[in-house]
Design a protein around this motif. Structure first.
Motif, short mmCIF file in Angstrom:
data_model
loop_
_atom_site.label_atom_id
_atom_site.label_comp_id
_atom_site.label_asym_id
_atom_site.label_seq_id
_atom_site.Cartn_x
_atom_site.Cartn_y
_atom_site.Cartn_z
N UNK A 1 -0.66 8.11 -15.90
CA UNK A 1 0.17 6.96 -14.69
C UNK A 1 -0.20 6.79 -13.23
N UNK A 2 -0.40 8.11 -12.68
CA UNK A 2 -0.99 7.99 -11.80
C UNK A 2 -2.33 7.01 -11.04
N UNK A 3 -3.10 7.66 -12.46
CA UNK A 3 -4.30 7.13 -13.02
C UNK A 3 -4.22 6.02 -12.79
N UNK A 4 -3.50 4.97 -13.40
CA UNK A 4 -3.13 3.66 -13.82
C UNK A 4 -2.55 3.51 -12.02
N UNK A 5 -1.96 3.98 -11.78
CA UNK A 5 -1.54 3.50 -10.13
C UNK A 5 -2.31 2.94 -9.76
N UNK A 6 -3.65 3.95 -9.31
CA UNK A 6 -4.45 3.75 -8.55
C UNK A 6 -5.58 3.06 -9.11
N UNK A 7 -5.60 3.01 -10.21
CA UNK A 7 -6.26 1.75 -10.56
C UNK A 7 -5.88 0.52 -9.90
N UNK A 8 -4.55 0.15 -9.57
CA UNK A 8 -3.72 -0.60 -8.89
C UNK A 8 -4.60 -0.71 -7.55
N UNK A 9 -4.79 0.26 -6.84
CA UNK A 9 -4.98 0.83 -5.61
C UNK A 9 -6.14 0.10 -5.80
N UNK A 10 -7.08 0.13 -6.75
CA UNK A 10 -8.31 -0.20 -6.41
C UNK A 10 -8.78 -1.44 -6.19
N UNK A 11 -7.57 -2.00 -6.92
CA UNK A 11 -7.69 -3.93 -6.84
C UNK A 11 -7.09 -4.60 -5.73
N UNK A 12 -6.35 -3.67 -5.09
CA UNK A 12 -5.75 -4.21 -3.68
C UNK A 12 -6.14 -3.85 -2.52
N UNK A 13 -7.23 -2.48 -3.02
CA UNK A 13 -8.70 -2.75 -1.95
C UNK A 13 -9.69 -3.61 -2.39
N UNK A 14 -10.07 -4.24 -3.34
CA UNK A 14 -10.77 -5.44 -3.45
C UNK A 14 -10.28 -6.52 -2.42
N UNK A 15 -9.06 -7.14 -3.11
CA UNK A 15 -8.51 -8.39 -2.74
C UNK A 15 -7.81 -8.41 -1.36
N UNK B 1 0.48 -1.18 0.38
CA UNK B 1 0.03 -0.29 0.44
C UNK B 1 0.86 1.39 0.06
N UNK B 2 1.69 0.82 0.92
CA UNK B 2 2.75 2.81 1.00
C UNK B 2 3.53 2.37 -0.55
N UNK B 3 3.99 1.58 -1.13
CA UNK B 3 3.89 1.50 -2.75
C UNK B 3 3.60 2.09 -3.49
N UNK B 4 2.58 1.41 -3.35
CA UNK B 4 1.33 2.50 -4.40
C UNK B 4 1.25 3.28 -4.05
N UNK B 5 0.81 4.40 -3.52
CA UNK B 5 0.34 5.80 -2.29
C UNK B 5 2.28 6.19 -2.82
N UNK B 6 3.28 6.03 -3.00
CA UNK B 6 4.56 6.99 -3.13
C UNK B 6 4.67 6.92 -4.47
#
Length: 773
Positions: free
Chosen positions: A136-150, A118-123
């Motif tokens: 790129x920020x939106x793409x990484x934010x999409x990974x944050x949404x996947x992490x939230x679901x997982x 989580x910290x890595x994604x936010x950084x």
């Protein structure tokens, strides 16, 4: 021994005494098997094959020894295993306690790994954001949404603090990215000169570079917040279309929710016109430019134009909801607002083809109880005012199109035209409503207004019964005919046909519910439906014969509509008025016919002494009066009324002239010729303005005049035959005797088909110059 007993039990299966004979069969089978085995042993012994038998026995002994050895080894192994388990039990308990102590450490390690990810994604998002790399920020934010679901689906589902942290970070970065994308998107919209508030937008050529930027921004925004086609509300400002709507909403609130002069409750057309112009100005751009981009970037068929129209209509509904309290207090303002709103709804179908659902929002608002009640009260007040005003007008009973009488085929008076025109205007206003109950309420109002107008006609008719041939009575008759015709036309319109169909469905449902004792009667359209049901049930046909009642009832069942009871009632009034008019003409004809009947018919000269036939003096008044009434009726009544009037008049005149004129005079040859001339050449021909063959409607008079002008010889022969037929009937002979048949045949040759033998004899007896038998 136990095995043999079990075998016998299975084979015998003796349950009752009837099963005992089965034992004999089993015994025979065992004896046969024993004999076979004995035979095999004896044959083996006699053939000297004891070597094979010994080998088999030795082999069986070897197998038994092997089994014993295996069992012994298994017992030894089992004992060894039990000894090992006893020695390892303590070690297993120790390892289990160590694992229990290590499990929380492993979970902590896993938890720290999730925190690290989580910290890595936010950084990473922060880095891209600092570099201005929004994509790129939106793409990484999409990974944050996947992490939230997982995290919700893993064993960390109970880790509330971790979920709270992930959610807070997702919300934090969503707000930041949305703000950034919103700013960029608004700048792009300004470059596109959106919104088009100056008027109807012309075809805009969007530069390729600007179009590419717009497409990329849409793609990022839909990636940041995917669009759901089933979503009803779109209030999130990050939604692209919502951002496009914000400037229009802001302008609308500024002009129509503030204290500016444009916010005038007396001028609802101002904001409705503004909404209409915005929809028209943006329609082509939304459909041609925005729609393809939305569909490409979203991946779903986003109905851009439909959502835009829905948003515009929501502005109208919000404005109406805000002004509703003040509108209800001012009926005139409410009436004006409803008219403008209905006009706006009608225009929506022309300026935007995808507004069927959106219209419902406005129409349902009009169906709210307070607004609907106030609307009904206004319509009732206005329509009754129109009825009273039209009846009190100096030209109320004059033909509405009196200046063009040649093309006016209804002769409808002005008051009837005004009332029915306004009633039709009410239909145009309420037929857009989606629910049955409001439609029936307005339809009931129309029916009641027509009933009030019909009652006024009946009262006026009763006052004019002394002058049934006058202008006023004819105007009243035309009004009744016109109203009935208009209602008949309405009954055939698809709107009223569907209304009647739904009314019958509701009535059937009411009947079904009322017949059930388990549930009380409840239906949305009950009050108005009961009104129409009572009209059908209490339909009165007073003044008509029983045959007419049956015919009208059959007609009602065949073509029933919401106006059936009114149409039948009006037709009954019309029939009575036409009968009164005919009776008035006949009454005057009876009076003027007395001198005609009383003149000396025997004093007329024979036809050979008359050079030019002339109408008798006593017939002039009669003919002039009848001609005058026919001309007035033709001028004042439409063809649909004039035709049954003159046909009925002709039939009754035919009977009256035959009974009260022809059979009441005594004639000579000259009198018969004069009577024939007065009646057939003058009276009957008066109806030439109605039909090309008027004599067809005077069969009795035509045949009587023909008989009166027969030659003496033909008349004598016919009289003899009639006398013979009369004697035959008097002697109680068969009704179809030879003399009767001969007389009827002779009358048929003379084309006398409507007078019977007795009537013919009475007619011939009117000639006093013929020898009497």
């Amino acid at each position: 021994m136990e095995e043999q007993r079990q075998y016998l039990d299975e084979q015998l299966r003796i349950v009752c005494i009837d099963d005992i004979p089965r034992a004999r069969k089993v015994l025979q089978e065992l004896l046969a098997e024993r004999a076979e085995i004995s035979q095999q042993i004896s044959s083996a012994s006699s053939s000297g094959s004891s070597t094979a038998l010994d080998a088999a026995v030795n082999s069986a002994d070897n197998y038994i020894n092997e089994v014993d050895r295996t069992v012994k080894e298994c017992t030894q192994v089992s004992t060894e295993v039990e000894r090992c388990q006893e020695s390892a039990g303590a070690m297993c308990s120790k390892l289990s306690s160590l694992l229990d102590r290590a499990q929380p450490l492993l979970r902590c390690q896993h938890y720290l790994q999730w925190v690290k990810v989580l910290d890595g994604i936010c950084v990473e998002i922060s880095t891209h954001h600092g570099q201005g790399n929004t994509a790129s920020a939106v793409d990484v934010f999409h990974d944050l949404l996947k992490l939230q679901d997982a995290a919700r689906e893993s064993w960390l589902s109970d880790a509330g603090h971790l979920h709270s942290c992930i959610d807070s970070q997702a919300q934090h970065w969503r707000r930041i990215l949305e703000a950034l994308l919103t700013k960029d998107f608004e700048e792009t919209l300004k470059a596109l000169h959106w919104p088009f508030v100056s008027g109807t937008a012309q075809k805009i050529e969007v530069p390729t570079e600007l179009l590419s930027t717009f497409r990329q921004q849409l793609h990022l925004m839909f990636k940041l917040k995917p669009f759901c086609i089933d979503t009803v509300q779109h209030d999130d400002p990050s939604y692209p279309l919502e951002l496009m709507l914000q400037p229009l909403r802001k302008r609308f609130r500024y002009h129509f929710h503030s204290k500016r002069q444009t916010n005038d409750i007396k001028k609802p057309e101002w904001y409705l016109t503004q909404i209409r112009s915005w929809i028209t100005a943006h329609a082509s751009f939304l459909k041609g430019t925005i729609q393809p981009l939305f569909s490409e970037c979203c991946g779903n068929p986003v109905p851009v134009e439909r959502l835009f129209v829905r948003a515009m209509i929501s502005l109208v509904t919000t404005k109406l909801a805000k002004d509703s309290e003040q509108l209800l207090a001012e009926p005139s303002l409410l009436s004006h607002t409803i008219d403008e709103l209905l006009s706006f709804i009608s225009d929506l179908g022309t300026i935007s083809p995808t507004t069927a659902t959106e219209k419902q929002a406005l129409l349902v608002m009009l169906e709210q109880k307070d607004l609907l009640t106030a609307w009904l009260s206004i319509e009732e007040m206005l329509i009754m005012e129109h009825v009273e005003k039209s009846l009190s007008s100096p030209t109320a009973w004059q033909a509405h199109y009196r200046e063009v009488e040649d093309i006016d085929d209804t002769r409808a008076p002005e008051c009837a035209e005004v009332v029915m025109t306004y009633a039709h205007a009410v239909t145009d206003r309420y037929k857009l409503l989606p629910s049955l109950e409001p439609r029936l309420l307005f339809c009931r109002l129309q029916v009641q207004s027509v009933e009030v107008f019909s009652q006024s006609i009946v009262k006026r008719m009763e006052a004019e019964l002394g002058d049934c041939t006058g202008m006023m009575f004819a105007s009243l008759l035309c009004a009744v005919q016109y109203v009935a015709d208009v209602l008949s036309e309405w009954s055939e319109q698809p709107f009223f046909l569907s209304l009647e169909e739904r009314l019958q469905e509701e009535s059937a449902a009411d009947t079904e519910l009322s017949s059930s004792k388990s549930s009380p009667l409840h239906t949305s359209a009950l009050p108005a439906a009961m009104f129409f049901a009572s009209r059908f049930a209490s339909l009165s046909l007073s003044g008509s014969s029983s045959k007419d009642q049956q015919q009208q009832q059959q007609q009602q069942q065949q073509s029933r509509s919401v106006f059936s009871h009114l149409i039948i009632k009006l037709n009954s009034i019309k029939q009575k008025m036409m009968e009164n008019m005919v009776e008035a003409i006949l009454s005057e004809f009876r009076l003027t016919s007395k001198p005609f009947v009383q003149q000396k018919w025997v004093a007329f000269p024979p036809p050979q002494d008359v050079v030019v036939p002339e109408v008798s003096d006593a017939a002039c008044d009669l003919l002039v009066s009848l001609r005058h009434h026919l001309r007035l009726a033709e001028k004042r009544l439409p063809l649909a009324l004039f035709t049954p009037v003159w046909i009925n008049l002709a039939k009754q005149l035919d009977v009256f002239v035959f009974d009260k004129v022809i059979l009441c005079v005594t004639l000579t040859e000259g009198g018969a010729s004069q009577l024939h001339f007065d009646l057939m050449r003058n009276l009957v021909t008066l109806f030439s303005i109605c039909t090309a063959r008027p004599e067809r409607y005077f069969p009795l008079v035509r045949e009587a005049c023909y008989l009166l002008t027969l030659r003496p010889g033909s008349a004598a022969l016919l009289r003899d035959e009639l006398l013979a037929a009369n004697k035959e009937n008097s002697s109680m002979a068969r009704l179809e005797g030879s003399a009767t048949q001969s007389a009827e045949k002779e009358l048929s040759k003379m084309d006398v088909k409507n007078l019977n033998c007795r009537q013919v004899a009475d007619v011939l007896a009117r000639r006093v110059d013929w020898p009497q038998t």
